[in-house]
Enzyme design. Structure first.
Site, PDB file in Angstrom:
ATOM      1  N   LYS A  87       8.889   7.470  63.903  1.00  0.00           N
ATOM      2  CA  LYS A  87       8.119   6.861  64.989  1.00  0.00           C
ATOM      3  C   LYS A  87       6.865   7.677  65.295  1.00  0.00           C
ATOM      4  O   LYS A  87       6.485   7.835  66.454  1.00  0.00           O
ATOM      5  CB  LYS A  87       8.998   6.737  66.241  1.00  0.00           C
TER       6      LYS A  87
ATOM      7  N   GLY B  41       9.221   9.196  52.451  1.00  0.00           N
ATOM      8  CA  GLY B  41       9.394   8.039  51.600  1.00  0.00           C
ATOM      9  C   GLY B  41       8.146   7.186  51.483  1.00  0.00           C
ATOM     10  O   GLY B  41       7.022   7.658  51.667  1.00  0.00           O
TER      11      GLY B  41
ATOM     12  N   GLY C 137       6.778   4.793  53.362  1.00  0.00           N
ATOM     13  CA  GLY C 137       5.906   4.749  54.528  1.00  0.00           C
ATOM     14  C   GLY C 137       5.137   6.037  54.727  1.00  0.00           C
ATOM     15  O   GLY C 137       3.936   6.027  55.036  1.00  0.00           O
TER      16      GLY C 137
ATOM     17  N   THR D  21      13.716   9.679  49.651  1.00  0.00           N
ATOM     18  CA  THR D  21      14.355   8.498  50.209  1.00  0.00           C
ATOM     19  C   THR D  21      15.707   8.293  49.550  1.00  0.00           C
ATOM     20  O   THR D  21      15.808   8.330  48.326  1.00  0.00           O
ATOM     21  CB  THR D  21      13.510   7.218  50.036  1.00  0.00           C
TER      22      THR D  21
ATOM     23  N   ASP E 186      17.076   5.544  49.489  1.00  0.00           N
ATOM     24  CA  ASP E 186      17.040   4.180  48.947  1.00  0.00           C
ATOM     25  C   ASP E 186      16.480   4.115  47.532  1.00  0.00           C
ATOM     26  O   ASP E 186      16.559   3.065  46.890  1.00  0.00           O
ATOM     27  CB  ASP E 186      16.202   3.275  49.847  1.00  0.00           C
TER      28      ASP E 186
ATOM     29  N   GLY F 277      20.157   0.120  52.461  1.00  0.00           N
ATOM     30  CA  GLY F 277      19.338  -0.556  51.468  1.00  0.00           C
ATOM     31  C   GLY F 277      18.614  -1.716  52.122  1.00  0.00           C
ATOM     32  O   GLY F 277      19.062  -2.855  52.035  1.00  0.00           O
TER      33      GLY F 277
ATOM     34  N   GLU G 176      22.639  -3.429  53.307  1.00  0.00           N
ATOM     35  CA  GLU G 176      22.320  -3.906  54.655  1.00  0.00           C
ATOM     36  C   GLU G 176      21.247  -4.992  54.665  1.00  0.00           C
ATOM     37  O   GLU G 176      21.178  -5.807  55.584  1.00  0.00           O
ATOM     38  CB  GLU G 176      21.878  -2.740  55.543  1.00  0.00           C
TER      39      GLU G 176
ATOM     40  N   HIS H 263      24.954   5.947  58.957  1.00  0.00           N
ATOM     41  CA  HIS H 263      24.217   7.193  58.732  1.00  0.00           C
ATOM     42  C   HIS H 263      25.030   8.290  58.053  1.00  0.00           C
ATOM     43  O   HIS H 263      24.479   9.364  57.764  1.00  0.00           O
ATOM     44  CB  HIS H 263      23.640   7.695  60.060  1.00  0.00           C
TER      45      HIS H 263
ATOM     46  N   GLN I 119      25.728   8.198  55.119  1.00  0.00           N
ATOM     47  CA  GLN I 119      25.084   8.299  53.801  1.00  0.00           C
ATOM     48  C   GLN I 119      23.902   9.257  53.799  1.00  0.00           C
ATOM     49  O   GLN I 119      23.486   9.727  52.742  1.00  0.00           O
ATOM     50  CB  GLN I 119      24.588   6.918  53.356  1.00  0.00           C
TER      51      GLN I 119
END
Length: 366
Positions: A78, A119, A121, A142, A144, A187, A239, A290, A292
């Site tokens: 954020k 990652g 972003g 990341t 992902d 994901g 997800e 979380h 993971q």
């Protein structure tokens, strides 16, 4: 020789291996005369806060951190400096472009270069800052595995190991109770964790964002297995998975500065869809969430993250900015940031892993 400062920060979601990158940078800098390492707390937030939250990263602070999960520099998703959350006098929130103020403060700290560990972003922010003249290097992070500029990102294999360990436990309870067990993994847009977990764990069904599923085909696959006398089924669902005639299961975030919708809970929606489509089996759901992201990184991720940190500092010392370190063809290299973010790393529907999974009987609901 005048002292030079390199600023390190970790942005986006936390990830196993972040501390190993930081340690690699600090240890490399110690070998190079005249360099000091600073760390910004909570990504760029540390620079933009009043007073600034910046720490010196020395030998003592970096000692032994490669085995720890999370990040000693803390992190946030954020704190985009180009769209920074600002609280108004009436208590409401808006956003502002604080990138020029960020660059002014970085210059005030006598920082020669910035290493941004994050990652997709985060690296898009890196590129925009590079275009504004900042000496910056990106390190891909990341769970992902969704950055196409590198063959693999650190943290991904640890996340898959955590998910596989959990899946293995669900297989035994599914078999004992003759149940359908649904395990939801992370994901948002890319289903790499789900796909690798499904193959490693021997799932019967794997649902990923790249392949919208037909719930009736999933039910047929479940029924066939029960008809053969194998009275249990294990499903892995990312997800971000969605049905062919539906949308991703998500809610708008109310958190100031959080740019994404909140995902999570698709396992429960899938459970209801299966029941409505005529699945008679007993169904249970597990959402890993979380877990993971946490815990000790496996050896592979510690090594990869350390090599990334070393390479990042080498690029800084050489003045080779605007690059992201990468793992390509089993080598540590670097590519332009612009190239690194040019294409999102979706799973291609004709990927060998998809074909292999189907060949061993895994259904994607297509």
């Amino acid at each position: 020789m005048a002292e030079k400062n390199v600023l390190v920060l970790t942005g986006g979601g936390d990830c196993p291996g972040l501390n190993a990158v930081i340690r690699g940078i600090v240890k490399s800098a110690r070998k190079k005369t005249g360099w000091k390492v600073l760390g910004s707390i909570e990504a760029f937030n540390g620079i933009l806060k009043d007073p600034m939250e910046v720490v010196k990263l020395n030998k003592k602070k970096a000692a032994g951190i490669h085995v720890k999960g999370g990040t000693i520099l803390k992190t946030t998703n954020k704190g985009n400096p180009f769209d920074y959350p600002v609280e108004n006098s009436d208590g409401t929130w808006s956003t502002a472009d604080l990138s020029d103020e960020l660059l002014r403060r970085i210059k005030e700290l006598n920082v020669e270069a910035v290493i941004n560990i994050g990652g997709d972003g985060s690296q898009r922010i890196s590129q925009k800052l590079h275009e504004k003249g900042l000496n910056i290097i990106g390190v891909p992070k990341t769970i992902d595995n969704d950055l196409s500029g590198t063959d693999i990102t650190f943290g991904f294999r640890t996340a898959v190991q955590i998910a596989t360990d959990s899946f293995d436990k669900l297989v035994t309870t599914a078999e004992s109770h003759h149940r359908v067990m649904i395990m939801e993994v992370m994901g948002r847009d890319a289903g790499w964790i789900a796909l690798h977990t499904a193959i490693a764990g021997g799932a019967e069904v794997c649902l990923i964002p790249e392949i919208p599923y037909d719930v009736n085909k999933v039910v047929n696959h479940i029924n066939k297995r029960y008809e053969k006398g194998k009275g249990f089924v294990n499903i892995v669902v990312a997800e971000g998975a969605k049905p062919i005639d539906g949308n991703t299961f998500a809610k708008a975030s109310t958190e100031a500065g959080y740019e994404h919708k909140r995902l999570g809970g698709v396992a429960y929606r899938l459970s209801e869809e299966l029941k409505e489509a005529g699945c008679k089996a007993d169904i249970r759901e597990t959402v890993l969430g979380h877990t993971q992201r946490g815990g000790t990184p496996i050896a592979f991720d510690r090594i990869l993250a350390t090599l990334f940190g070393i390479k990042a500092f080498e690029l800084v010392a050489d003045g080779d900015f605007g690059k992201m370190v990468a793992f390509k063809n089993n080598e540590i290299t670097a590519i332009p940031l612009k190239e690194a973010i040019s294409e999102y790393n979706y799973i291609k529907t004709d990927a060998y892993e998809i074909k292999a999974a189907k060949s061993i009987g895994i259904s994607f609901g297509d």
